[in-house]
Design a protein around this motif. Structure first.
Motif, PDB file in Angstrom:
ATOM      1  N   LEU A 188     -48.974   1.266  29.467  1.00  0.00           N
ATOM      2  CA  LEU A 188     -50.336   0.819  29.772  1.00  0.00           C
ATOM      3  C   LEU A 188     -51.342   1.407  28.783  1.00  0.00           C
ATOM      4  O   LEU A 188     -52.273   0.744  28.335  1.00  0.00           O
ATOM      5  CB  LEU A 188     -50.717   1.217  31.194  1.00  0.00           C
ATOM      6  CG  LEU A 188     -50.138   0.324  32.290  1.00  0.00           C
ATOM      7  CD1 LEU A 188     -50.423   0.914  33.665  1.00  0.00           C
ATOM      8  CD2 LEU A 188     -50.719  -1.075  32.189  1.00  0.00           C
ATOM      9  N   ARG A 189     -51.102   2.652  28.462  1.00  0.00           N
ATOM     10  CA  ARG A 189     -52.041   3.296  27.557  1.00  0.00           C
ATOM     11  C   ARG A 189     -52.087   2.561  26.209  1.00  0.00           C
ATOM     12  O   ARG A 189     -53.142   2.330  25.633  1.00  0.00           O
ATOM     13  CB  ARG A 189     -51.611   4.751  27.340  1.00  0.00           C
ATOM     14  CG  ARG A 189     -52.776   5.651  26.992  1.00  0.00           C
ATOM     15  CD  ARG A 189     -52.316   7.067  26.725  1.00  0.00           C
ATOM     16  NE  ARG A 189     -51.455   7.611  27.769  1.00  0.00           N
ATOM     17  CZ  ARG A 189     -50.465   8.465  27.548  1.00  0.00           C
ATOM     18  NH1 ARG A 189     -50.217   8.868  26.321  1.00  0.00           N
ATOM     19  NH2 ARG A 189     -49.724   8.929  28.540  1.00  0.00           N
ATOM     20  N   TYR A 207     -42.242   1.345  25.524  1.00  0.00           N
ATOM     21  CA  TYR A 207     -42.346   2.211  26.697  1.00  0.00           C
ATOM     22  C   TYR A 207     -42.133   1.421  27.976  1.00  0.00           C
ATOM     23  O   TYR A 207     -41.578   1.914  28.946  1.00  0.00           O
ATOM     24  CB  TYR A 207     -43.705   2.914  26.714  1.00  0.00           C
ATOM     25  CG  TYR A 207     -43.756   4.068  25.734  1.00  0.00           C
ATOM     26  CD1 TYR A 207     -42.833   5.113  25.808  1.00  0.00           C
ATOM     27  CD2 TYR A 207     -44.702   4.116  24.720  1.00  0.00           C
ATOM     28  CE1 TYR A 207     -42.861   6.159  24.902  1.00  0.00           C
ATOM     29  CE2 TYR A 207     -44.743   5.164  23.812  1.00  0.00           C
ATOM     30  CZ  TYR A 207     -43.816   6.182  23.906  1.00  0.00           C
ATOM     31  OH  TYR A 207     -43.832   7.209  23.018  1.00  0.00           O
ATOM     32  N   ARG A 208     -42.566   0.218  27.934  1.00  0.00           N
ATOM     33  CA  ARG A 208     -42.349  -0.605  29.116  1.00  0.00           C
ATOM     34  C   ARG A 208     -40.856  -0.786  29.336  1.00  0.00           C
ATOM     35  O   ARG A 208     -40.354  -0.689  30.443  1.00  0.00           O
ATOM     36  CB  ARG A 208     -42.992  -1.976  28.924  1.00  0.00           C
ATOM     37  CG  ARG A 208     -42.981  -2.823  30.157  1.00  0.00           C
ATOM     38  CD  ARG A 208     -43.243  -4.252  29.800  1.00  0.00           C
ATOM     39  NE  ARG A 208     -42.243  -4.694  28.832  1.00  0.00           N
ATOM     40  CZ  ARG A 208     -42.415  -5.670  27.966  1.00  0.00           C
ATOM     41  NH1 ARG A 208     -43.540  -6.297  27.916  1.00  0.00           N
ATOM     42  NH2 ARG A 208     -41.456  -6.005  27.131  1.00  0.00           N
ATOM     43  N   GLU A 247     -53.684  -0.841  26.533  1.00  0.00           N
ATOM     44  CA  GLU A 247     -55.137  -0.718  26.613  1.00  0.00           C
ATOM     45  C   GLU A 247     -55.726  -0.402  25.244  1.00  0.00           C
ATOM     46  O   GLU A 247     -56.825  -0.841  24.900  1.00  0.00           O
ATOM     47  CB  GLU A 247     -55.520   0.349  27.637  1.00  0.00           C
ATOM     48  CG  GLU A 247     -55.417  -0.205  29.061  1.00  0.00           C
ATOM     49  CD  GLU A 247     -55.462   0.883  30.121  1.00  0.00           C
ATOM     50  OE1 GLU A 247     -55.572   2.062  29.752  1.00  0.00           O
ATOM     51  OE2 GLU A 247     -55.363   0.540  31.311  1.00  0.00           O
ATOM     52  N   ASP A 265     -41.483   3.695  31.133  1.00  0.00           N
ATOM     53  CA  ASP A 265     -42.619   4.609  31.143  1.00  0.00           C
ATOM     54  C   ASP A 265     -43.911   3.783  31.205  1.00  0.00           C
ATOM     55  O   ASP A 265     -44.564   3.508  30.185  1.00  0.00           O
ATOM     56  CB  ASP A 265     -42.590   5.462  29.874  1.00  0.00           C
ATOM     57  CG  ASP A 265     -43.582   6.611  29.953  1.00  0.00           C
ATOM     58  OD1 ASP A 265     -44.517   6.525  30.778  1.00  0.00           O
ATOM     59  OD2 ASP A 265     -43.415   7.587  29.205  1.00  0.00           O
ATOM     60  N   ILE A 266     -44.231   3.379  32.370  1.00  0.00           N
ATOM     61  CA  ILE A 266     -45.344   2.445  32.553  1.00  0.00           C
ATOM     62  C   ILE A 266     -46.683   3.035  32.114  1.00  0.00           C
ATOM     63  O   ILE A 266     -47.518   2.362  31.519  1.00  0.00           O
ATOM     64  CB  ILE A 266     -45.447   2.004  34.033  1.00  0.00           C
ATOM     65  CG1 ILE A 266     -44.116   1.408  34.470  1.00  0.00           C
ATOM     66  CG2 ILE A 266     -46.564   0.998  34.208  1.00  0.00           C
ATOM     67  CD1 ILE A 266     -43.669   0.232  33.656  1.00  0.00           C
ATOM     68  N   ASP A 267     -46.864   4.304  32.395  1.00  0.00           N
ATOM     69  CA  ASP A 267     -48.143   4.921  32.035  1.00  0.00           C
ATOM     70  C   ASP A 267     -48.404   4.819  30.537  1.00  0.00           C
ATOM     71  O   ASP A 267     -49.472   4.422  30.093  1.00  0.00           O
ATOM     72  CB  ASP A 267     -48.165   6.393  32.460  1.00  0.00           C
ATOM     73  CG  ASP A 267     -48.316   6.508  33.965  1.00  0.00           C
ATOM     74  OD1 ASP A 267     -48.708   5.489  34.581  1.00  0.00           O
ATOM     75  OD2 ASP A 267     -48.032   7.583  34.511  1.00  0.00           O
ATOM     76  N   LYS A 268     -47.390   5.205  29.807  1.00  0.00           N
ATOM     77  CA  LYS A 268     -47.559   5.158  28.353  1.00  0.00           C
ATOM     78  C   LYS A 268     -47.708   3.717  27.879  1.00  0.00           C
ATOM     79  O   LYS A 268     -48.489   3.429  26.976  1.00  0.00           O
ATOM     80  CB  LYS A 268     -46.370   5.809  27.654  1.00  0.00           C
ATOM     81  CG  LYS A 268     -46.441   7.321  27.630  1.00  0.00           C
ATOM     82  CD  LYS A 268     -45.363   7.880  26.722  1.00  0.00           C
ATOM     83  CE  LYS A 268     -45.454   9.397  26.647  1.00  0.00           C
ATOM     84  NZ  LYS A 268     -44.383   9.984  25.841  1.00  0.00           N
ATOM     85  N   ILE A 305     -50.850  -5.796  30.696  1.00  0.00           N
ATOM     86  CA  ILE A 305     -51.556  -4.883  31.594  1.00  0.00           C
ATOM     87  C   ILE A 305     -51.626  -5.482  32.987  1.00  0.00           C
ATOM     88  O   ILE A 305     -51.340  -4.816  33.983  1.00  0.00           O
ATOM     89  CB  ILE A 305     -52.980  -4.607  31.070  1.00  0.00           C
ATOM     90  CG1 ILE A 305     -52.890  -3.762  29.802  1.00  0.00           C
ATOM     91  CG2 ILE A 305     -53.798  -3.884  32.126  1.00  0.00           C
ATOM     92  CD1 ILE A 305     -54.222  -3.529  29.130  1.00  0.00           C
ATOM     93  N   LYS A 350     -49.875  -3.527  36.023  1.00  0.00           N
ATOM     94  CA  LYS A 350     -50.719  -2.841  36.999  1.00  0.00           C
ATOM     95  C   LYS A 350     -50.449  -3.343  38.391  1.00  0.00           C
ATOM     96  O   LYS A 350     -50.224  -4.522  38.606  1.00  0.00           O
ATOM     97  CB  LYS A 350     -52.179  -3.086  36.647  1.00  0.00           C
ATOM     98  CG  LYS A 350     -52.520  -2.372  35.379  1.00  0.00           C
ATOM     99  CD  LYS A 350     -53.873  -1.791  35.452  1.00  0.00           C
ATOM    100  CE  LYS A 350     -54.055  -0.869  34.256  1.00  0.00           C
ATOM    101  NZ  LYS A 350     -55.315  -0.215  34.237  1.00  0.00           N
TER     102      LYS A 350
END
Lengths: 465, 100
Positions: A100-101, A90-91, A104, A95-98, A120, A124
């Motif tokens: 990161l998810r 995703y990175r 995490e 798609d940074i949100d995904k 992360i 971030k």
């Protein structure tokens, strides 16, 4: 070679293992081919899906990678590798949100996962690095990394007047900031002034934590990491500046830029991890290595002031042990791919570690490795040899020659053989479709080798069938 | 001479000497064992070891389900011994090691 073997074993772990070996050799297409074939016969083999996703990721076919990894993660939500590679995918897709998810999620599963932590931090926006609460818990348990908590800490810290307003200090790590580690620890044990617990451990994991610490700082206090220091435990309460030594810069990857650079770096390296045979065996238990980060000089938990945790000097965090940590991690992670993914099934070869180590402790034993009877390396415990794959092929060739000859003589199959060379002796024991080869010095006692090898053979039979 | 010594050991099924290309030079086997086949096998394995591991003198001990084969390259040719698995393998090895 592998065709026959695959036909026979595609329902077992072997095809995934072989694929992993291929991946580590950079033979991505071959790995994909094997995995597809194996999965067509054994579609519920989650580990194979993860490896397939990784293979596509290495091939830069991100969409395919995501497809397989998402599928795998449905069946194994706790898979560290599946989450990690999904994060990478995703990175890469932006798609940074995904991303990161998933990173995490990796941290939730393994709070000490350096790579995920670094990703992360890199992704971030400067400073704000929310750390999953669970992670914190985990940290407490292990008393390891935990740099993140600092964020939360601020709240608790009140007890001590956070003196300085440091803020973004990441780069600026004035003198006293050294103590990255502690923050985490303390964080763990908020409130109570003591918080000391395990100051020493932090070293490795801390690195990753570093960035987070920074965040905490960002929250609002610049320079005054002192409190933190204390908490970290190194300098007894109050002594904030003592450890100033390390400039935060060392490690500090500028949040923004690093993210890019690191990202790339990280992304590439990960796939590589495989190179080391699982080895690792290694796969060798991934978990083990982490538990005991070498105790570093860090004075332990003396700091009562702990609560100040909130202000973990960002810069310091990074400073701490960037290098060592990373190295260690890489090693661990390399093996991890196979090992970690395995939880659902079982960690291939992890159970071999103990008997193999016993064997390798014999003075006359130079090394050992496991290969398939068609010459492919399965697991290497002979790190010194640079030509291990060649040796595998040679041993397999000799085995097959002997096997054919015995068939001709109607003598049955070869169980084991000993080849005596000028300066060394090679003992080979068959275990189903695999061969355990032990390279020893000339003066070895073959009988002893076989005794030690028996346990290993039993394990191999159990693993590979 | 050497072959006689070896075959006197209990549970040794036979021994022989072969050329590099697998022809029997001398042999003494109990009934049921084919010296020519054994010689051919010994030569083939020796050849394989020499080409694979690049050793000057090949020496190998092969265990099958019932028997054990000692194959050793010597000045005179390829020496091979077949014995049962429960024979005194150590003694057989000592005797074969004496062969130069």
């Amino acid at each position: 070679m592998s065709d026959d073997e695959l036909t026979i074993d595609s329902g077992a772990l072997i095809f995934a293992t072989l694929a992993d070996v291929y991946l580590s050799s950079g033979m991505v297409d071959e790995a994909i081919s094997i995995l597809k074939d194996g999965l067509s016969r054994n579609p519920t083999y989650t580990l194979a899906k993860i490896i397939l996703g990784r293979a596509y990721y290495m091939k830069s076919d991100i969409d395919e990678a995501i497809k397989h990894l998402e599928e795998a993660i449905k069946e194994a939500k706790d898979s560290e590798n599946a989450n990690l590679f999904l994060g990478h995918c995703y990175r890469k897709k932006g798609d940074i949100d995904k991303a990161l998810r998933h990173y995490e999620a990796v941290l939730e599963i393994n709070p000490q996962h350096t790579e995920a932590r670094q990703e992360i931090d890199a992704l971030k926006p400067a400073g704000i690095a929310p750390v999953p609460d669970q992670v914190v818990d985990a940290v407490e348990e292990k008393a390891i990394s935990t740099p993140e908590k600092p964020v939360e800490a601020p709240i608790e810290t009140p007890s001590e007047p956070p003196v300085v307003p440091a803020e973004k200090g990441q780069d600026i790590a004035p003198e006293g900031e050294v103590e990255v580690r502690e923050p985490a620890v303390e964080t763990t044990e908020p409130a109570t002034g003591e918080a000391v617990q395990e100051p020493e451990e932090p070293p490795l994991s801390r690195v990753s934590a570093g960035p987070q610490t920074v965040d905490a700082v960002a929250i609002g206090e610049p320079v005054q990491h002192e409190p933190v220091v204390e908490e970290s435990g190194e300098p007894p309460a109050g002594v904030k500046e003592q450890k100033v030594e390390e400039p935060q810069e060392q490690f500090t990857p500028p949040p923004g830029q690093e993210s890019v650079a690191e990202t790339e770096r990280a992304s590439t390296p990960e796939p590589e991890p495989t190179p080391t045979p699982m080895p690792e065996p290694e796969p060798e238990a991934t978990p083990a290595p982490m538990p005991e980060p070498e105790p570093e000089p860090t004075p332990a938990p003396e700091t009562p002031v702990a609560e100040s945790q909130p202000t973990p000097p960002p810069a310091e965090t990074r400073v701490q042990t960037p290098a060592p940590t990373e190295d260690d991690r890489t090693v661990v992670e390399e093996r991890a791919p196979m090992v970690e993914a395995a939880p659902e099934t079982k960690i291939p070869f992890a159970t071999l570690q103990e008997p193999v180590e016993r064997l390798l402790h014999l003075k006359t034993v130079k090394g050992a490795f496991i290969c398939s009877n068609d010459g492919l390396l399965i697991q290497n415990y002979y790190q010194e040899s640079k030509e291990i794959e060649e040796i595998c092929a040679m041993i397999a060739a000799i085995y097959n020659e002997a096997e054919e000859s015995f068939k001709f003589l109607k003598e049955g199959t070869v169980e084991k053989f000993i080849i005596e060379k000028e300066n060394e002796t090679i003992c080979v024991i068959t275990a189903g479709e695999s061969l355990l080869t032990v390279i020893t010095k000339k003066e070895t006692k073959p009988g002893l080798i076989f005794v030690y090898a028996k346990k290993i053979i039993d394990e191999i039979r159990e693993i590979l069938g | 001479m050497k072959i006689d010594e070896l075959t006197k050991i209990p549970k040794v099924l036979g021994a022989g000497l072969a050329t590099d290309d697998g022809f029997v030079i001398e042999s003494k086997f109990t009934v049921g064992y084919d010296a020519e086949k054994s010689a051919a096998m010994a030569a083939q394995i020796v050849h394989r070891i020499k080409t694979s591991l690049k050793v000057e003198r090949a020496s190998i001990i092969l265990y099958t389900h019932n028997n054990v084969f000692f194959v050793k390259e010597s000045d005179d040719g390829i020496f091979f011994v077949i014995c049962q698995k429960d024979a005194n393998l150590g003694l057989v090895k000592i005797r074969t090691d004496k062969i130069k």
